[in-house]
Design a protein around this motif. Structure first.
Motif, PDB file in Angstrom:
ATOM      1  N   ARG A 101      77.011  72.251 -19.587  1.00 24.08           N
ATOM      2  CA  ARG A 101      76.942  71.502 -18.331  1.00 24.08           C
ATOM      3  C   ARG A 101      78.206  71.663 -17.494  1.00 24.08           C
ATOM      4  N   ASP A 102      79.310  71.875 -18.140  1.00 27.02           N
ATOM      5  CA  ASP A 102      80.579  72.020 -17.438  1.00 27.02           C
ATOM      6  C   ASP A 102      80.681  73.416 -16.824  1.00 27.02           C
ATOM      7  N   PRO A 103      80.722  73.546 -15.494  1.00 33.00           N
ATOM      8  CA  PRO A 103      80.797  74.875 -14.865  1.00 33.00           C
ATOM      9  C   PRO A 103      82.019  75.684 -15.291  1.00 33.00           C
ATOM     10  N   LYS A 104      83.066  75.018 -15.763  1.00 34.55           N
ATOM     11  CA  LYS A 104      84.294  75.729 -16.142  1.00 34.55           C
ATOM     12  C   LYS A 104      84.149  76.488 -17.448  1.00 34.55           C
ATOM     13  N   ILE A 105      83.266  76.022 -18.321  1.00 32.50           N
ATOM     14  CA  ILE A 105      83.162  76.655 -19.647  1.00 32.50           C
ATOM     15  C   ILE A 105      81.750  77.133 -19.978  1.00 32.50           C
ATOM     16  N   LEU A 121      77.951  80.907 -22.947  1.00 32.69           N
ATOM     17  CA  LEU A 121      76.844  81.857 -22.899  1.00 32.69           C
ATOM     18  C   LEU A 121      77.291  83.258 -23.306  1.00 32.69           C
ATOM     19  N   ALA A 122      78.485  83.661 -22.877  1.00 30.62           N
ATOM     20  CA  ALA A 122      78.995  84.988 -23.248  1.00 30.62           C
ATOM     21  C   ALA A 122      79.257  85.078 -24.749  1.00 30.62           C
ATOM     22  N   SER A 123      79.678  83.960 -25.350  1.00 26.63           N
ATOM     23  CA  SER A 123      79.919  83.974 -26.802  1.00 26.63           C
ATOM     24  C   SER A 123      78.622  84.182 -27.573  1.00 26.63           C
ATOM     25  N   VAL A 124      77.510  83.731 -27.018  1.00 27.30           N
ATOM     26  CA  VAL A 124      76.212  83.969 -27.658  1.00 27.30           C
ATOM     27  C   VAL A 124      75.909  85.463 -27.692  1.00 27.30           C
ATOM     28  N   SER A 125      76.194  86.153 -26.596  1.00 28.65           N
ATOM     29  CA  SER A 125      75.976  87.601 -26.542  1.00 28.65           C
ATOM     30  C   SER A 125      76.863  88.327 -27.546  1.00 28.65           C
ATOM     31  N   VAL A 126      78.114  87.885 -27.671  1.00 30.21           N
ATOM     32  CA  VAL A 126      79.017  88.500 -28.648  1.00 30.21           C
ATOM     33  C   VAL A 126      78.460  88.324 -30.053  1.00 30.21           C
ATOM     34  N   TRP A 127      78.023  87.095 -30.371  1.00 27.74           N
ATOM     35  CA  TRP A 127      77.475  86.823 -31.704  1.00 27.74           C
ATOM     36  C   TRP A 127      76.255  87.691 -31.993  1.00 27.74           C
ATOM     37  N   ARG A 128      75.433  87.903 -30.966  1.00 28.51           N
ATOM     38  CA  ARG A 128      74.196  88.641 -31.199  1.00 28.51           C
ATOM     39  C   ARG A 128      74.428  90.127 -31.391  1.00 28.51           C
ATOM     40  N   GLY A 151      70.093  79.414 -15.034  1.00 26.63           N
ATOM     41  CA  GLY A 151      71.011  79.828 -13.980  1.00 26.63           C
ATOM     42  C   GLY A 151      71.738  78.669 -13.327  1.00 26.63           C
ATOM     43  N   GLY A 152      71.591  77.454 -13.866  1.00 35.71           N
ATOM     44  CA  GLY A 152      72.226  76.286 -13.275  1.00 35.71           C
ATOM     45  C   GLY A 152      73.657  76.089 -13.732  1.00 35.71           C
ATOM     46  N   ASN A 153      74.348  75.157 -13.093  1.00 37.25           N
ATOM     47  CA  ASN A 153      75.735  74.777 -13.441  1.00 37.25           C
ATOM     48  C   ASN A 153      76.704  75.954 -13.354  1.00 37.25           C
ATOM     49  N   GLY A 154      76.440  76.871 -12.434  1.00 38.61           N
ATOM     50  CA  GLY A 154      77.356  77.989 -12.240  1.00 38.61           C
ATOM     51  C   GLY A 154      77.125  79.164 -13.156  1.00 38.61           C
ATOM     52  N   SER A 155      75.961  79.222 -13.812  1.00 38.88           N
ATOM     53  CA  SER A 155      75.665  80.329 -14.731  1.00 38.88           C
ATOM     54  C   SER A 155      74.691  81.341 -14.134  1.00 38.88           C
TER      55      SER A 155
END
Length: 303
Positions: free
Chosen positions: A165-169, A174-181, A252-256
């Motif tokens: 929910r925090d636009p700063k993080i 989300l990028a860490s999910v891609s790294v894990w995958r 795509g919400g909260n700056g994503s």
């Protein structure tokens, strides 16, 4: 007799060896080429045609408007290229992913027993469907979810945030999910490339007093530079095309909002397929430019 010989049936085995190779190659290439034309080049050609129209995706007719869609995009680049900023997070994550994969592949390939088991464990996430992974991490990052529970267990309550929910993080999450995958897939490919490096070279380096870091930097990495360049290009182009994970987890919400999510929304929510096709073509040209840059850089190194 001469007439019977002239009417003799054609035999594949009677062809010269070189012609047999050509025929066999064409037969085996027919299906892949047909699939490539059907699902890659034909849609790309159709997309280019739609980019020159004002089609809304519903009506059976559409008007050709020439380069109007491209003029609309470049007349307000901040509006349409703002989601490219989100790709920076995935771009940085791709370097983290490559670095982790190289280190772990080196440890697994040369310093670990039962290396095949570890390769299988690391590779498994890349086999899971994107939708399933996205739902797993929705529960993982939700308030008082798995990740928050782990932080509380470690006494790090102060580090707990609204991860989605925090636009700063949010984009870091989300990028860490891609790294894990995808890190496991890279580990397997790097490990296979490392197997081509002669053990004699590593043993000679040890005799000369080289430590593990020096062997990694001066022997391993130069030896896998080709596959590293390929995976780096795929990771960078993938960062520009990030879609499934952010679309399912946040919409795509909260700056994503990523570039591809924007294209999908313009096409299917705003019903401006022509404009969306123009945006997709711009992304295609960017990926082609990246491919040419990679070819130029690594082609020179190979030469």
């Amino acid at each position: 007799m001469e007439g019977n010989r002239s009417r003799r049936k054609f035999s594949f085995s009677s062809l010269p060896y070189k012609k047999q190779k050509i025929v066999i190659s064409l037969v085996f290439l027919f299906v892949p080429m047909l699939l490539l034309l059907t699902f890659t080049y034909l849609p790309a050609t159709t997309m280019f045609k739609y980019a020159l129209t004002d089609w809304d995706g519903i009506s059976k007719t559409y008007n050709y408007v020439g380069l109007k869609n491209f003029n609309t995009i470049f007349a307000d680049p901040k509006k349409y290229f703002e989601p490219m900023r989100v790709s920076i997070y995935y771009f940085i994550a791709s370097f983290v992913q490559i670095a982790l994969a190289v280190i772990l592949a080196y440890l697994i390939s040369f310093k670990t027993k039962f290396s095949n088991i570890f390769k299988g464990v690391y590779f498994f996430p890349s086999l899971i469907n994107s939708v399933a992974i996205s739902f797993i991490f929705i529960f993982f990052f939700q308030p008082n979810g798995t990740f928050d529970s782990i932080l509380k267990l470690l006494g790090l309550e102060g580090a707990i945030r609204f991860w989605l929910r925090d636009p700063k993080i949010i984009n870091i999450s989300l990028a860490s999910v891609s790294v894990w995958r995808y890190v496991g897939q890279n580990i397997v490919m790097f490990s296979a490339a490392m197997q081509s490096i002669s053990p004699d070279i590593l043993e000679a380096a040890e005799v000369d007093g080289a430590n593990e870091f020096q062997k990694l930097i001066h022997i391993i990495i130069p030896g896998i530079s080709k596959i590293m360049g390929l995976l780096l290009f795929l990771s960078i182009s993938g960062s520009l095309q990030a879609f499934e994970t952010p679309y399912i987890m946040t919409g795509g919400g909260n700056g994503s909002m990523t570039y591809v999510i924007q294209v999908v929304n313009i096409a299917f929510q705003n019903h401006r397929v022509g404009l969306a096709s123009a945006l997709a073509l711009i992304l295609l040209f960017i990926c082609i430019i990246l491919a040419l840059i990679r070819k130029l850089i690594f082609g020179r190194k190979e030469a």
